[in-house]
Design an enzyme around this catalytic site. Structure first.
Site, PDB file in Angstrom:
ATOM      1  N   HIS A   1       4.331   2.791  -3.104  1.00  0.00           N
ATOM      2  CA  HIS A   1       4.000   1.316  -2.528  1.00  0.00           C
ATOM      3  C   HIS A   1       4.061   0.372  -3.932  1.00  0.00           C
ATOM      4  O   HIS A   1       2.867  -0.142  -4.186  1.00  0.00           O
ATOM      5  CB  HIS A   1       2.889   1.192  -1.734  1.00  0.00           C
TER       6      HIS A   1
ATOM      7  N   GLN B   1       2.560  -3.139  -3.506  1.00  0.00           N
ATOM      8  CA  GLN B   1       0.793  -3.263  -3.468  1.00  0.00           C
ATOM      9  C   GLN B   1       0.211  -3.134  -4.939  1.00  0.00           C
ATOM     10  O   GLN B   1      -0.717  -3.793  -5.158  1.00  0.00           O
ATOM     11  CB  GLN B   1       0.328  -1.966  -2.597  1.00  0.00           C
TER      12      GLN B   1
HETATM   13  N1   CP Z   1      -1.165  -3.126   2.436  1.00  0.00           N
HETATM   14  C1   CP Z   1      -0.185  -3.083   3.209  1.00  0.00           C
HETATM   15  O1   CP Z   1       1.137  -2.925   2.885  1.00  0.00           O
HETATM   16  O2   CP Z   1      -0.069  -3.868   4.243  1.00  0.00           O
HETATM   17  P1   CP Z   1       0.639  -3.852   5.586  1.00  0.00           P
HETATM   18  O3   CP Z   1       0.850  -2.216   6.077  1.00  0.00           O
HETATM   19  O4   CP Z   1      -0.173  -4.462   6.481  1.00  0.00           O
HETATM   20  O5   CP Z   1       1.836  -4.375   5.271  1.00  0.00           O
HETATM   21  N1  NVA Z   2      -1.288   4.754   2.775  1.00  0.00           N
HETATM   22  C1  NVA Z   2      -1.037   3.846   3.697  1.00  0.00           C
HETATM   23  C2  NVA Z   2      -0.684   2.512   3.044  1.00  0.00           C
HETATM   24  C3  NVA Z   2      -0.679   1.254   4.176  1.00  0.00           C
HETATM   25  C4  NVA Z   2      -0.424   0.099   3.684  1.00  0.00           C
HETATM   26  C5  NVA Z   2       0.374   4.113   4.577  1.00  0.00           C
HETATM   27  O1  NVA Z   2       1.215   4.638   3.966  1.00  0.00           O
HETATM   28  O2  NVA Z   2       0.069   4.106   5.835  1.00  0.00           O
END
Ligand code: CP
Ligand code: NVA
Length: 308
Positions: free
Chosen positions: A135, A138
């Site tokens: 991610h 983020q």
């Molecule tokens: N932190 C994040 O990516 O949030 P969402 O899943 O709401 O996009």
């Molecule tokens: N680790 C979480 C992050 C959500 C923003 C997921 O992948 O669901």
């Protein structure tokens, strides 16, 4: 060469620092403006971002959509299950077709390979907006938040608690690129991605893993956690049991530096990975980091589209 933003490990460190610098300049430049007003010069005027979602989202969807609006461009939200992709059209064919319509693609994918293949088979920049692997967007918001708060990132001691998941993977990659020591406290069953840990160490990263949350938090400037059950995880009961000792609570935060901050990508589950007293307390910068998704992604978009 197409400027994809797929993983921090693939990005030169100087470009990642540049993206943070531009994010801050653009953020400061529009301080006090209403959310819908365009940024000066509307650098992405005439540009369109396609956003493909195979998983749920609140922050990512809204912040990318507002980022494109503020930069003078437009965006299209596409749910993966309502595209032909959801009925078996290949990623390659999808990538070729989309590349003929839009200027960039953002994808939140069940499988990391979808993002990689969209990038390799299409001809426009692709941004990873969360996969089962990572991610990176983020972490750019988190790095911006840490830089704003402490004035520096390099050398700040950081600690990750709980599941060695996709966000933890991007944090390990960030530790190498932004040069900070990182300790992850995870139970053995949910330890961080071993390949990424090895990569981090090969690239000079000061990244360690322990099963002791207190040892990991000792002297930390930043304490991170995330949900114990990520999208796509199906072993809920086992996770709740294994991850319970890694909750971020007041007793744990006592081990961090007195001026330490708490970060969580959200959505949060109070009483599970973090107590309300921490996430809603004075050390929490989760709302600032959530807002910084917008500012960091504007600079990512600017870089992908050759504007910065
Ligand atoms: N932190 C994040 O990516 O949030 P969402 O899943 O709401 O996009
Ligand atoms: N680790 C979480 C992050 C959500 C923003 C997921 O992948 O669901």
């Amino acid at each position: 060469m197409t400027n994809h933003f797929l993983d921090l490990k693939d990005m030169p460190s100087e470009i990642l620092w540049h993206i943070l610098d531009i994010a801050k300049v653009w953020k400061d430049a529009r301080r006090g403006l209403p959310s819908g007003v365009l940024d000066e010069g509307a650098p992405l005027a005439g540009h369109t971002l396609a956003m493909i979602f195979e998983k749920s989202s609140t922050r990512t969807r809204i912040s990318f959509e507002m980022a494109m609006r503020q930069l003078g461009g437009t965006s299209l939200v596409l749910q993966g299950n309502t595209m032909q992709l959801g009925r078996g059209e290949t990623i390659e064919d999808t990538a070729k077709v989309i590349s003929g319509y839009v200027d960039a693609v953002m994808v939140r994918a069940d499988h990391h390979n979808t993002a990689v293949e969209l990038a390799s088979k299409g001809s426009v920049p692709v941004i990873n907006a969360l996969t089962d692997r990572s991610h990176p967007c983020q972490l750019m918001a988190d790095m911006l938040t840490i830089k704003e708060h402490f004035g520096s990132i390099q050398g700040r001691k950081m600690a990750w608690m709980g599941d060695g998941n996709n966000v933890a993977t991007s944090l390990m990659e960030a530790a190498v690129k932004y040069d900070f020591p990182l300790t992850l406290a995870c139970p053995g069953e949910y330890s961080p991605n071993a390949e990424v840990l090895a990569w981090a160490r090969e690239h000079g990263g000061d990244v360690s893993v322990t099963i002791d949350p207190f040892a990991a938090t000792k002297g930390a400037h930043v304490v991170f956690t995330d949900t114990w059950i990520s999208m796509g995880d199906d072993d809920k009961d086992a996770r709740m049991d294994a991850l319970a000792p890694f909750q971020v609570n007041d007793a744990l935060m006592q081990f961090a530096e007195p001026n330490a901050i708490f970060l969580h990508c959200l959505p949060a589950h109070r009483g599970e990975e973090v107590t309300a007293s921490v996430i809603d307390g004075p050390q929490s910068l989760v709302w600032a980091a959530a807002e910084n998704r917008l500012h960091a992604q504007k600079a990512i978009l600017g870089w992908c589209l050759g504007k910065i």
